[in-house]
Design an enzyme around this catalytic site. Structure first.
Site, mmCIF file in Angstrom:
data_model
loop_
_atom_site.group_PDB
_atom_site.id
_atom_site.type_symbol
_atom_site.label_atom_id
_atom_site.label_comp_id
_atom_site.label_asym_id
_atom_site.label_seq_id
_atom_site.Cartn_x
_atom_site.Cartn_y
_atom_site.Cartn_z
ATOM 1 N N CYS A 111 43.306 61.202 30.352
ATOM 2 C CA CYS A 111 44.201 62.856 28.714
ATOM 3 C C CYS A 111 43.208 62.984 27.857
ATOM 4 C CB CYS A 111 45.498 61.789 28.246
ATOM 5 S SG CYS A 111 45.166 60.024 27.893
ATOM 6 N N SER A 112 42.958 62.479 26.922
ATOM 7 C CA SER A 112 42.435 63.068 25.513
ATOM 8 C C SER A 112 41.796 62.359 25.116
ATOM 9 C CB SER A 112 42.605 64.384 26.077
ATOM 10 O OG SER A 112 43.340 64.089 24.139
ATOM 11 N N CYS A 113 41.998 60.611 25.066
ATOM 12 C CA CYS A 113 40.784 59.897 24.245
ATOM 13 C C CYS A 113 39.572 60.224 23.867
ATOM 14 C CB CYS A 113 40.689 58.677 25.257
ATOM 15 S SG CYS A 113 42.384 58.146 25.875
HETATM 16 FE FE FE Z 1 42.997 59.330 26.979
#
Ligand code: FE
Length: 207
Positions: A111-113
């Site tokens: 995702c986009s951590c």
């Molecule tokens: Fe993530």
């Protein structure tokens, strides 16, 4: 396992949130309550100025203060908190020190951590499926897209962020900056250099 909990912007939440924000912005703009240009300016500030400047201060201090650099290596979360940068998405940090031997690059494949406390909100490309898949498979090609060519002898190590652990790349200190203080050095530290898709700026003024 790569574990992503629900306290951050996974795709479905983001889509829901984006839709709601867009609806709100439209209503407020139609009623003349907000100026879209002002909203854009605020977003730009947090995306490009405030957030990454925190990380740049951390990097510049690491370059100038060996005791701090050592603390950052051992316990990045505490060292960064000591500078006043704490909060969501920055609870567990690890600093990755680039060297002549190794260049570090950070991605979140699922995702986009992203380390918000030191870098602000992630750039759009960081969340793109293309970056997330290619960073692992062909990091040197991705770096080339960012205009970065590393020496053949420098290994590239790619780190996959999770909800539990966020990374801050400490780029190599540019040559010709001996004697510079931390404030002056911080101006050379770009957001991308702290993700590993860029390098710190050169000490020489750009032509
Ligand atoms: Fe993530």
């Amino acid at each position: 396992m790569h574990d992503h909990d629900n306290d951050h912007d996974h795709g479905s939440d983001l889509d829901e949130m984006t839709a709601r924000v867009r609806a709100l912005e439209t209503i407020l703009t139609r009623k003349g309550l907000v100026d879209p240009a002002a909203v854009d300016a605020i977003i730009d500030t947090y995306q490009n100025k405030v957030g990454p400047r925190n990380g740049a201060a951390v990097v510049a201090r690491a370059w100038t203060d060996p005791a701090f650099a050592d603390h950052l290596r051992r316990d990045a979360t505490a060292a960064i908190a000591q500078m006043g940068f704490t909060g969501r998405q920055g609870e567990h940090m690890q600093a990755l020190f680039n060297s002549a031997d190794t260049h570090h690059m950070v991605v979140c494949t699922l995702c986009s951590c992203y380390p918000w406390t030191v870098l602000g909100v992630p750039p759009v490309w960081y969340k793109s499926p293309a970056y997330r898949s290619r960073a692992v498979r062909e990091p040197r090609a991705v770096l080339a897209d960012f205009g970065v060519t590393l020496p053949a002898g420098q290994a590239v190590k790619v780190w996959d962020s999770t909800a539990e652990l966020r990374y801050l790349v400490i780029p190599q200190r540019p040559a010709g900056t001996e004697g510079w203080d931390a404030d002056r050095l911080a101006a050379l530290v770009t957001r991308d250099s702290m993700i590993g898709t860029g390098l710190a700026l050169s000490a020489e003024p750009q032509p």
